[in-house]
Every structure is written in structure tokens, then in C-alpha cells.
Design an enzyme around this catalytic site. Structure first.
Site, PDB file in Angstrom:
ATOM      1  N   GLU A 193      35.835 -27.808  93.097  1.00  0.00           N
ATOM      2  CA  GLU A 193      35.301 -26.669  92.760  1.00  0.00           C
ATOM      3  C   GLU A 193      33.741 -26.870  92.874  1.00  0.00           C
ATOM      4  O   GLU A 193      33.170 -27.598  91.879  1.00  0.00           O
ATOM      5  CB  GLU A 193      35.624 -26.079  91.560  1.00  0.00           C
ATOM      6  CG  GLU A 193      37.166 -25.752  91.499  1.00  0.00           C
ATOM      7  CD  GLU A 193      37.281 -25.069  89.937  1.00  0.00           C
ATOM      8  OE1 GLU A 193      36.318 -24.441  89.499  1.00  0.00           O
ATOM      9  OE2 GLU A 193      38.611 -24.841  89.699  1.00  0.00           O
ATOM     10  N   ASP A 229      31.081 -19.656  80.663  1.00  0.00           N
ATOM     11  CA  ASP A 229      30.970 -20.896  80.595  1.00  0.00           C
ATOM     12  C   ASP A 229      30.388 -21.428  79.317  1.00  0.00           C
ATOM     13  O   ASP A 229      29.639 -20.728  78.551  1.00  0.00           O
ATOM     14  CB  ASP A 229      29.977 -21.827  81.615  1.00  0.00           C
ATOM     15  CG  ASP A 229      30.652 -21.463  83.002  1.00  0.00           C
ATOM     16  OD1 ASP A 229      31.722 -21.930  83.087  1.00  0.00           O
ATOM     17  OD2 ASP A 229      29.897 -21.024  83.781  1.00  0.00           O
TER      18      ASP A 229
END
Length: 265
Positions: free
Chosen positions: A49, A60
Site C-alpha cells: 500500500e 491515522d
């Protein structure tokens, strides 16, 4: 069969889950990110990724926030990300992009899909794009032969999982927890039930992310999922490294530990 399906099928033929590793493009620099990704692939990561750094990474935790901030300060742009994908693909890696929706929309939906396909990328994970808003993206990815990866979570109802799976290709991303990304001492206990519910509603490979940071945790997740996704643990190793060479050694060691874990399930 897409390249992502082939990666999962190859892992399945070896009696194991696929290992998926995340790293932001441009972190710590564009050139170093390519070298670090190469080390991940060499040590056993099946799918990469490539993160597209964004100034508002709402999903995140602190490690990835620090990494994407560093990448942005180094001048990383969507074109940089696509260049990194091209280098990873040219070296034989199976690459997808992980991106929030805003940068893709601003870049141009069809333009981004076309350039990604041209760079050898195989799909995009869009954590904040919902199926109801994905019409232009579905059209663009279909036109350019890219896989679309959407997310489900422990809070997703069976009806919602079915809706998300109906527009997903490549693999279904099962977020193990309702929190942000980050290495944890243990993987959420909600993950096995989420995978089981999803498996009853789709034939897609199901990969679990959020919280995996050790070989033992990878082994645990690989016992019930088709794929194991690791991001923050790689980023943390790089943030803690004294220099680039040490970061490469640390990333290669972690990738090897995780690869052993998915093979031991």
C-alpha cells in the site's frame, strides 16, 4: 483475475494469508521510500500500500501522521506518489495506493485512475469514500482496470457490509477497531467476528488492518483472515532508526518476522 486476486490466490496455494504492508510515498524522502518498499517486498510482503500523504489524515494515528507530515514537508505530491508506484511496479512489486478521497478528487478522478494504471498500479484503497458517493470513481476504475478497495468496521451492519462489498473488488478491508491506525499490544477481539460476518456475504478476499505489529499478531490474524495489513509498525521502525541504512535493516527485519507469522498460522 486481477493482480490483487492473483496475490491472494498465490498465498492461498501456499496455505497462508497474504501479507500487505503500508508505507507513505515520500517518507522520509521519495528515493528512500522506494528503497524501503523494496526491502519490504524482498523480505516477504506480497502487496504494497503506497500511501498518498494528505494534510488531514483523519483515520491515522500519531506515527503515520508524523510520517505523512515529513513526506509533505519533503515536497511529496500526487505525482510523486504515482512515480513511486511506477518504480515499485517496475521492480516487480504489486502496488496499490492508499488515499483519502479529497486528493484524488482534486487531482481529477479519471486522470488519477489513468495515470495510476499507466504506472503499473493495481488499485486504490479509499478509507473515507462511501459507496453512495463513489459513482465517478467506480466508472474511472472500471474504465482503467483498477481494483477498488472499500472498508468495513465492527460497527457495520450485515446490510452495510453487503452494500460495501457490492462495489468492492480486489479485497475487502476489514478495520479491526473503531479507532485510528497504530500498533497495539493486541488485535481487537472484534476482528474475527467481523471477518466471519463479511465472509458470509462476499466471496472477496478479506484482509484485516489496524493494530497488527508483531509476527505473533500476524499469525493470529492469518488464522481467520485472507490477508494481514501492517502499516504503523513499519512507519515506527523508520521513525526510530538512526539513519536510512538502519531503517532499511529494521524494515526488512519486521517484514521477515511478519512473513514468518502469516506462514505459521
Amino acid at each position: 483475475m486481477s493482480a490483487l486476486h492473483e496475490a491472494f490466490a498465490r498465498a492461498r496455494s501456499e496455505g497462508r494469508a497474504a501479507l500487505i504492508g503500508y508505507l507513505p510515498a515520500g517518507f522520509p524522502t521519495p528515493e528512500q521510500s522506494v528503497a524501503l518498499i523494496a526491502a519490504m517486498v524482498e523480505a516477504g510482503v506480497d502487496i504494497i500500500e503506497v500511501g498518498l500523504p494528505y494534510s488531514d489524515p483523519l483515520m491515522d494515528g500519531p506515527d503515520i501522521q508524523a510520517a505523512v507530515d515529513q513526506a509533505l514537508r519533503a515536497g511529496t505530491t500526487p505525482d510523486t506518489v504515482l512515480d513511486v508506484v511506477g518504480e515499485v511496479s517496475a521492480a516487480g512489486g504489486t502496488a496499490v495506493v492508499m488515499s483519502y478521497w479529497n486528493p484524488i478528487e482534486r487531482y481529477g478522478v479519471d486522470r488519477f485512475a489513468a495515470r495510476l494504471a499507466g504506472a503499473g498500479g493495481h488499485g486504490v484503497i479509499t478509507p473515507d469514500l462511501t459507496p453512495e458517493e463513489a459513482g465517478p470513481w467506480i466508472d474511472a476504475t472500471s474504465a482503467h482496470g483498477l481494483d477498488r478497495v472499500f472498508l468495513v468496521a465492527p460497527s457495520s451492519t450485515d446490510a452495510r457490509i453487503a452494500t460495501v462489498a457490492s462495489v468492492t473488488s480486489g479485497f475487502l478491508y476489514a478495520a479491526s477497531t473503531m479507532g485510528v491506525t497504530g500498533a497495539r499490544s493486541q488485535v481487537s477481539s472484534a476482528a474475527p467476528a467481523l471477518v466471519a460476518r463479511s465472509r458470509a456475504l462476499t466471496d472477496l478476499p478479506i484482509a484485516v488492518g489496524l493494530g497488527v505489529s508483531t509476527g505473533e499478531q500476524a499469525r493470529e490474524v492469518a488464522s481467520y483472515a485472507d490477508g494481514v495489513i501492517v502499516g504503523s509498525a513499519f512507519v515506527r521502525r523508520i521513525l526510530q532508526a538512526t539513519d536510512h541504512d538502519a531503517a532499511v535493516v529494521a524494515v526488512r527485519a519486521l517484514a521477515g518476522e511478519l512473513a514468518t507469522g502469516v506462514r505459521g498460522a
